[in-house]
Design an enzyme around this catalytic site. Structure first.
Site, mmCIF file in Angstrom:
data_model
loop_
_atom_site.group_PDB
_atom_site.id
_atom_site.type_symbol
_atom_site.label_atom_id
_atom_site.label_comp_id
_atom_site.label_asym_id
_atom_site.label_seq_id
_atom_site.Cartn_x
_atom_site.Cartn_y
_atom_site.Cartn_z
ATOM 1 N N LEU A 49 0.706 -11.781 5.497
ATOM 2 C CA LEU A 49 0.397 -11.490 4.102
ATOM 3 C C LEU A 49 1.513 -11.975 3.191
ATOM 4 O O LEU A 49 1.258 -12.499 2.099
ATOM 5 C CB LEU A 49 0.174 -9.995 3.907
ATOM 6 C CG LEU A 49 -0.011 -9.540 2.459
ATOM 7 C CD1 LEU A 49 -1.195 -10.250 1.807
ATOM 8 C CD2 LEU A 49 -0.177 -8.031 2.371
ATOM 9 N N TYR A 192 3.044 6.302 12.038
ATOM 10 C CA TYR A 192 2.628 5.292 11.058
ATOM 11 C C TYR A 192 1.822 5.935 9.928
ATOM 12 O O TYR A 192 2.077 5.681 8.742
ATOM 13 C CB TYR A 192 1.783 4.223 11.762
ATOM 14 C CG TYR A 192 1.303 3.126 10.851
ATOM 15 C CD1 TYR A 192 2.190 2.173 10.364
ATOM 16 C CD2 TYR A 192 -0.031 3.032 10.481
ATOM 17 C CE1 TYR A 192 1.755 1.154 9.525
ATOM 18 C CE2 TYR A 192 -0.484 2.023 9.642
ATOM 19 C CZ TYR A 192 0.420 1.081 9.183
ATOM 20 O OH TYR A 192 -0.020 0.080 8.343
#
Length: 312
Positions: A49, A192
């Protein structure tokens, strides 16, 4: 009259298609002009990204400051951007800064180095993220802390150093690239998911605090960002809950799509974007209004995973 209508229909469709094409091209050009000469900082610029964001913003004429924890990767990205630059358009040579957001002791000094590149920052794209997967009781507390450093403490420390410059200039935009797991947790990703919930909470609060200074805080949350060539794996444990949403999560969003959405978010100054197909959006709705049902479905998937013997 009927024959005329039949003949006019193709022309009408052609006209609509032409208008849509013109709108898309105008929107694309407008997006790029919105970042012309702007100082744009991208963290983890060497990720999939990060590279796509660098490509889009560099093509738009932004003054890029690319941050990453692999110097060879940064130099490779630099070479790629400069080699494909269009000579007919004004572009700026990117500046490279070594940054490891998980090393909190160095983040403040690096952020000051970033400010020294141009003396200000117009747009900050917080893109860095570290993932870990496994049962909560098998993930060490040390690893939990590392995930929180990389995904929470690192980005907020970096932002806090750059923020006073934006406030004093009464302009700027901070974009957080987050994840669907800031909306609800998925089993075996406790650390996470916790870090994504935490960082989302921080930037949601920050948005309200800095609005009076004309500083915009945006969050872009895809399901997850897949690699360029990876195909989604089908796992046995997903079979029971895939009917609802988890199978759809496996397909993720391509980095190119997310980068283009980040550019649109900057241009339109959108506060929150949720990039997902209807299934994950429905999951967020169910988690909000029917939590017991949501928890039962997810627990069902976990039980099935635990009952399937793993190879090796």
């Amino acid at each position: 009259m009927g024959i005329v209508a039949v003949l006019m229909l193709p022309l009408l469709l052609l006209g609509i298609s032409g208008l849509l094409f013109i709108y898309q091209e105008a929107s694309r050009l407008w997006s790029k002009s919105a970042v012309q000469n702007k100082v744009v900082v991208i963290t983890d610029a060497i990720s999939g990204l990060g590279k796509e964001c660098a490509r889009v913003f560099h093509g738009g004429g932004a003054r890029l400051v690319l941050c990453g924890k692999n110097w060879e990767g940064l130099e490779s990205l630099y070479a790629t951007l400069t080699s494909v630059a269009d000579p007919s358009k004004q572009t700026f040579t990117p500046k490279l800064v070594f940054l490891d957001l998980s090393d909190i002791s160095c983040v403040q000094d690096v952020a000051k180095e970033v400010l020294d590149c141009y003396g200000c920052v117009d747009i900050l794209i917080n893109n860095a993220s570290v993932k870990v997967k496994g049962p909560a009781h098998k993930i060490s507390l040390e690893l939990d802390k590392k995930i929180m450093d990389a995904n929470y403490f690192g980005p907020i420390t970096f932002t806090k150093v750059l923020l006073p410059n934006m406030i004093s200039r009464r302009t700027g935009q901070i974009v957080l690239v987050n994840n669907i797991q800031a909306k609800f947790g998925i089993p075996f990703r406790t650390a996470y998911a916790a870090s994504k919930h935490a960082v989302m909470g921080f930037f949601d609060c920050l948005r309200a605090e800095v609005e009076e200074y004309d500083v915009v805080v945006s969050t872009v949350s895809p399901t997850f960002i897949r690699s360029y060539h990876a195909n989604p794996e089908q796992r046995n444990w997903e079979s029971s809950i895939c009917k609802f949403f988890c199978r759809k999560l496996a397909y993720g969003v391509h980095p190119v799509e997310v980068a283009e959405e980040v550019m649109r978010t900057v241009r339109r100054k959108k506060q929150e974007v949720f990039m997902a197909n209807p299934i994950p959006k429905a999951a967020v709705f169910i988690r909000t209004f029917f939590p017991e049902f949501f928890f039962a479905v997810v627990a069902c998937g976990v039980k099935e995973k635990l009952s399937v013997p793993e190879e090796g």
